[in-house]
Motif scaffolding. Structure first.
Motif, mmCIF file in Angstrom:
data_model
loop_
_atom_site.group_PDB
_atom_site.id
_atom_site.type_symbol
_atom_site.label_atom_id
_atom_site.label_comp_id
_atom_site.label_asym_id
_atom_site.label_seq_id
_atom_site.Cartn_x
_atom_site.Cartn_y
_atom_site.Cartn_z
ATOM 1 N N SER A 2 -15.604 -15.973 10.301
ATOM 2 C CA SER A 2 -14.788 -16.092 11.636
ATOM 3 C C SER A 2 -14.473 -17.744 11.642
ATOM 4 O O SER A 2 -14.801 -18.492 10.887
ATOM 5 N N THR A 3 -13.471 -18.088 12.782
ATOM 6 C CA THR A 3 -13.269 -19.436 12.801
ATOM 7 C C THR A 3 -14.302 -20.435 12.899
ATOM 8 O O THR A 3 -14.099 -21.470 12.477
ATOM 9 N N GLN A 4 -15.271 -19.907 13.314
ATOM 10 C CA GLN A 4 -16.594 -20.641 13.528
ATOM 11 C C GLN A 4 -17.183 -21.128 12.350
ATOM 12 O O GLN A 4 -17.705 -22.292 12.294
ATOM 13 N N ASP A 5 -16.734 -20.438 11.183
ATOM 14 C CA ASP A 5 -17.249 -20.748 9.919
ATOM 15 C C ASP A 5 -16.651 -22.171 9.511
ATOM 16 O O ASP A 5 -16.913 -22.883 8.616
ATOM 17 N N LEU A 28 -7.188 -26.375 13.499
ATOM 18 C CA LEU A 28 -8.199 -26.399 12.622
ATOM 19 C C LEU A 28 -9.298 -27.451 13.520
ATOM 20 O O LEU A 28 -10.389 -27.166 13.351
ATOM 21 N N ALA A 29 -8.798 -28.516 14.083
ATOM 22 C CA ALA A 29 -9.873 -29.433 15.026
ATOM 23 C C ALA A 29 -10.333 -28.544 15.851
ATOM 24 O O ALA A 29 -11.478 -28.678 16.175
ATOM 25 N N GLN A 30 -9.608 -27.662 16.624
ATOM 26 C CA GLN A 30 -10.405 -26.863 17.594
ATOM 27 C C GLN A 30 -11.120 -25.879 17.017
ATOM 28 O O GLN A 30 -12.311 -25.483 17.996
ATOM 29 N N ALA A 31 -11.138 -25.720 15.972
ATOM 30 C CA ALA A 31 -12.300 -24.870 15.204
ATOM 31 C C ALA A 31 -13.290 -25.598 14.639
ATOM 32 O O ALA A 31 -14.194 -25.270 14.096
ATOM 33 N N ASP A 32 -13.491 -26.954 15.016
ATOM 34 C CA ASP A 32 -14.302 -28.016 14.766
ATOM 35 C C ASP A 32 -14.305 -28.407 13.335
ATOM 36 O O ASP A 32 -15.345 -28.772 12.780
ATOM 37 N N ALA A 33 -13.483 -28.117 12.593
ATOM 38 C CA ALA A 33 -13.065 -28.556 11.201
ATOM 39 C C ALA A 33 -12.872 -30.027 11.108
ATOM 40 O O ALA A 33 -12.372 -30.682 12.386
ATOM 41 N N ASP A 34 -13.346 -30.779 10.155
ATOM 42 C CA ASP A 34 -12.798 -32.265 10.153
ATOM 43 C C ASP A 34 -11.458 -32.507 9.699
ATOM 44 O O ASP A 34 -11.251 -31.688 8.275
ATOM 45 N N VAL A 48 -1.373 -38.319 16.882
ATOM 46 C CA VAL A 48 -2.123 -37.212 16.368
ATOM 47 C C VAL A 48 -3.523 -37.588 16.867
ATOM 48 O O VAL A 48 -4.163 -36.735 17.401
ATOM 49 N N ARG A 49 -3.925 -38.619 16.144
ATOM 50 C CA ARG A 49 -5.161 -39.006 16.292
ATOM 51 C C ARG A 49 -5.783 -39.445 17.751
ATOM 52 O O ARG A 49 -6.808 -38.765 17.907
ATOM 53 N N GLU A 50 -5.002 -39.758 18.400
ATOM 54 C CA GLU A 50 -5.054 -39.977 19.787
ATOM 55 C C GLU A 50 -5.306 -38.727 20.605
ATOM 56 O O GLU A 50 -6.222 -38.381 21.532
ATOM 57 N N GLN A 51 -4.732 -37.703 20.201
ATOM 58 C CA GLN A 51 -4.791 -36.196 20.709
ATOM 59 C C GLN A 51 -5.815 -35.487 20.432
ATOM 60 O O GLN A 51 -6.664 -34.936 21.108
ATOM 61 N N LEU A 52 -6.344 -35.670 18.988
ATOM 62 C CA LEU A 52 -7.301 -34.691 18.468
ATOM 63 C C LEU A 52 -8.691 -35.629 18.408
ATOM 64 O O LEU A 52 -9.624 -34.839 18.077
ATOM 65 N N GLY A 53 -8.607 -36.902 18.448
ATOM 66 C CA GLY A 53 -9.900 -37.596 18.497
ATOM 67 C C GLY A 53 -10.440 -37.887 17.208
ATOM 68 O O GLY A 53 -9.947 -37.601 16.177
ATOM 69 N N SER A 54 -11.807 -37.989 17.188
ATOM 70 C CA SER A 54 -12.409 -38.462 15.766
ATOM 71 C C SER A 54 -12.445 -37.362 14.951
ATOM 72 O O SER A 54 -12.811 -37.696 13.935
ATOM 73 N N ARG A 55 -12.210 -36.306 15.124
ATOM 74 C CA ARG A 55 -12.204 -35.234 14.021
ATOM 75 C C ARG A 55 -11.140 -35.439 13.178
ATOM 76 O O ARG A 55 -11.030 -34.728 12.057
ATOM 77 N N PHE A 56 -10.220 -36.281 13.759
ATOM 78 C CA PHE A 56 -8.875 -36.313 12.837
ATOM 79 C C PHE A 56 -8.774 -37.359 12.048
ATOM 80 O O PHE A 56 -8.957 -38.778 12.619
ATOM 81 N N THR A 57 -8.578 -37.664 10.474
ATOM 82 C CA THR A 57 -8.483 -38.550 10.001
ATOM 83 C C THR A 57 -7.169 -38.895 9.508
ATOM 84 O O THR A 57 -6.629 -38.000 8.830
#
Ligand code: NAP
Length: 249
Positions: A2-5, A28-34, A48-57
């Motif tokens: 599942s997307t939790q994976d 993908l960030a919503q699914a907690d991927a980096d 985009v980084r401001e929208q998604l936060g530290s999960r986004f590089t």
């Protein structure tokens, strides 16, 4: 799966600064991927980084550069690789193209997919990794006002299927699939194509769109890509419309 994976795994998305890529990065960030997002304009990536936060590089780079492909595959070793970046074709009939304008999507879209898929196979990415490359519905029907776009996108579908076969032959366990989205006015690329096709049909944009029915959104594209990233029964190509994914044989 599942997307939790996807939680805690690394996803790399090219063309992540706007349009479909931004929707894919958000899903993908919503699914907690980096999520590592690649595009050329650093200001848009910062947005985009401001929208998604530290999960986004954010990585400001040309995705069609073979050195960039090699460096970023080595640096991030993505579990999910989404090759979405693409050039906006000049919208005009075939005889009004030069070879340079005709071949733009070969130089950017096809070259990108070739380099990154090659690196993914050579490294190789870990078993269970998934590579999703963006083709287009135009690959099936042509796109007479977009020069070499439809042929370039058809080649992306072929390259991805060839890579799937090599992965199978070498038992690498890397999934390769291509997505063929339907034309939508929801992005910069799509809106200029829609304007050109409406003008060619002698109609205005709203009448043209009304006739075509519901339009695909970047959020729907993001959802479809996360579904594909965790699918255990993946085909090598999918048409993508607002109704979802359907396998292309
Ligand atoms: N929209 C549609 O109707 C539609 C339909 C079928 C298929 N597609 C395909 O879907 C993909 C996304 O399209 P879209 O509509 O979201 O396009 P878009 O709104 O124009 O966004 C394109 C993205 O790709 C990036 N990009 C372009 N060239 C790049 C390069 N050389 N290196 C790195 N990044 C690059 C852009 O950022 P920078 O400019 O800052 O680099 C931007 O983030 C494309 O492959 C397109 O062909 C779109």
């Amino acid at each position: 799966m599942s997307t939790q994976d996807l939680a805690g795994t690394t996803a790399l998305v090219t063309g992540a600064s706007r349009g479909f890529g931004r929707g894919i990065a958000a899903a993908l960030a919503q699914a907690d991927a980096d999520v590592v997002g690649v595009a050329r304009d650093p200001a848009r990536l910062e947005d985009v980084r401001e929208q998604l936060g530290s999960r986004f590089t954010a990585v400001a780079a040309d995705a069609a550069d073979p050195v960039v492909a090699g460096q970023l595959i080595d640096a991030y070793h993505p579990r999910t690789l989404v090759l979405n970046a693409g050039a906006s074709p000049l919208s005009r009939p075939i005889h009004r193209h030069t070879w340079q304008t005709f071949s733009r999507n070969w130089d950017v879209d096809v070259q990108q997919v070739f380099h990154w898929i090659r690196e993914a196979l050579l490294r190789p990415l870990d078993p269970g990794s998934v590579v999703i490359a963006f083709s287009s519905g135009a690959a099936l029907n042509g796109s007479p006002l977009s020069g070499g776009y439809a042929g370039a996108k058809a080649t992306i579908r072929f390259i991805t299927a060839y890579a799937a076969a090599e992965s199978e032959r070498e038992a690498l366990g890397i999934g390769f699939t291509s997505v063929l989205p339907q034309l939508t006015p929801a992005t910069d690329l799509g809106s200029s194509a829609v304007a050109a096709y409406a003008a060619r049909a002698g109609t205005d944009v709203s009448a043209f769109l009304e006739e075509r029915g519901p339009a695909l959104t970047p959020e729907q594209v993001g959802k479809a890509v996360t579904e594909l990233a965790v699918s255990t029964n993946r085909e090598t190509a999918y048409l993508l419309t607002p109704a979802g994914l359907s396998a292309v044989k």
